[in-house]
Design an enzyme around this catalytic site. Structure first.
Site, PDB file in Angstrom:
ATOM      1  N   LYS A 106       0.843  -1.207   0.000  1.00  0.00           N
ATOM      2  CA  LYS A 106       0.000   0.000   0.000  1.00  0.00           C
ATOM      3  C   LYS A 106       0.875   1.253   0.000  1.00  0.00           C
ATOM      4  CE  LYS A 106      -3.793  -2.500   2.039  1.00  0.00           C
ATOM      5  NZ  LYS A 106      -4.507  -2.955   3.219  1.00  0.00           N
TER       6      LYS A 106
ATOM      7  N   GLN B 222      -4.861  -1.587   9.335  1.00  0.00           N
ATOM      8  CA  GLN B 222      -4.658  -2.916   8.736  1.00  0.00           C
ATOM      9  C   GLN B 222      -5.276  -3.994   9.630  1.00  0.00           C
ATOM     10  OE1 GLN B 222      -3.305  -3.552   5.636  1.00  0.00           O
ATOM     11  NE2 GLN B 222      -3.935  -5.664   6.031  1.00  0.00           N
TER      12      GLN B 222
ATOM     13  N   ASP C  85     -11.340   2.391   3.419  1.00  0.00           N
ATOM     14  CA  ASP C  85     -11.564   0.947   3.275  1.00  0.00           C
ATOM     15  C   ASP C  85     -13.047   0.645   3.036  1.00  0.00           C
ATOM     16  OD1 ASP C  85      -9.445  -0.801   3.166  1.00  0.00           O
ATOM     17  OD2 ASP C  85      -9.136  -0.865   5.347  1.00  0.00           O
TER      18      ASP C  85
END
Ligand code: NAP
Length: 279
Positions: free
Chosen positions: A52, A96, A119
């Site tokens: 990422k 995460q 997200d």
């Protein structure tokens, strides 16, 4: 041979489009910035986080990395997210997953401001998706829609079957296919006669989490098959939820693993970051 749906190529196209957009935003004085939080040092998570960060660097997005020890308390993590919610420089916040067991990931997801929820996991984002309002969409299913569209595969009016109903893949996938005017069936571990149901599909999405689960018996002649699964076999090679060798003989189009859905997830994360900055 079926059409190979090339996630590597399509994700590269998307990242290049975003790179140009980020440059234009910079000229207008808007700098795109993503905060990436990792708790603990799970090796798989470290790989995802690094990928990422690399994608951010390529597109021109600043990434702020927070690498916290696994002993970090839920309260400390909530405090960091709240601080980033209030930081005007930060457009997107990514925590995460999975988090260590002592931290409730639902609490953390709900703490992220819906305006920075790149997200797309916050209940407000999910609700917006369900009612067709503007909002962030979970990256993997959003990437699959891009794969289909950019490969010239029409969704409207098609029979779409999704195997799996998880909050991050199966459910948002089914809602997105519905939004694109597909006729959608969602299946799961309690579905009866699964093969009969999946053989109705013009577009079959496998998000079941079991290596090579979907064989040609699950697939109608000329169906489009999308493989979300990601597994490492005994030889440490990546494979999906679909038995590619077997299914490719029947499908009209199929995603490979690796190089199909996987690269799209990060491309769509970049897309969400740029959208967050534009807002
Ligand atoms: P998950 O949370 O484990 O969900 C799996 C789903 O499959 C569940 O809804 C489950 O049904 C269903 N299922 C399990 N066994 C079944 C069976 N025998 N018949 C029918 N349905 C069955 O998995 P996930 O998070 O959605 O992920 C799915 C796969 O995608 C995994 O391999 C994961 O590694 C991969 N993934 C890849 C990406 C990417 O970027 N490429 C991103 C996310 C996930 P129940 O609900 O009834 O238990």
């Amino acid at each position: 041979m079926p059409q190979l749906i090339d996630g590597k190529k399509i994700s590269a196209e998307i990242k290049d489009e975003l790179k140009e957009k980020v440059q234009r935003l910079k000229k207008d004085g808007i700098h795109v910035c993503l905060a990436v939080i990792q708790v603990g040092d799970d090796p798989a998570s470290s790989i995802y986080v690094n990928n990422k960060k690399k994608a951010c660097a390529y597109v021109g997005i600043e990434s702020l990395a927070f690498e916290l020890p696994k002993e970090t308390t839920q309260e400390e993590l909530v405090a960091l997210v709240e601080n980033l919610n209030g930081n005007e420089k930060v457009n997107g916040i990514l925590v995460q997953l999975p988090l260590p067991e002592h931290i409730n990931s639902d609490v953390i997801i709900r703490t992220i401001s819906p305006d920075k929820d790149v997200d797309g996991f916050h209940p407000e984002s999910v609700g917006r998706l369900c009612i067709g309002a503007d909002g962030f969409v979970s990256c993997t299913p959003a990437g699959i829609i891009q794969l289909l569209k950019r490969s010239g595969i029409e969704i409207a009016g098609k029979e779409c079957v999704v195997i799996g109903r998880s909050n991050i893949v199966g459910k948002p996938m089914s809602i997105l296919l519905l939004r694109e005017n597909g006729t959608v069936t969602v299946t799961h571990s309690r579905t009866r006669n699964l093969k009969e149901v999946t053989r109705r599909a013009d577009i079959l999405v496998a998000a079941v989490g079991k290596p090579k689960f979907v064989t040609s018996e699950f697939v109608k002649e000329n169906a489009v098959v999308i493989d979300v699964g990601m597994h490492r076999n005994a030889e440490n090679k990546l494979c999906g939820d679909v038995d590619f060798e077997d299914v490719q003989r029947k499908a009209s189009a199929i995603t490979p693993v690796p190089g199909g859905v996987g690269p799209m997830t990060i491309a769509m994360l970049m897309y969400n970051c740029v959208r967050a900055a534009e807002k």
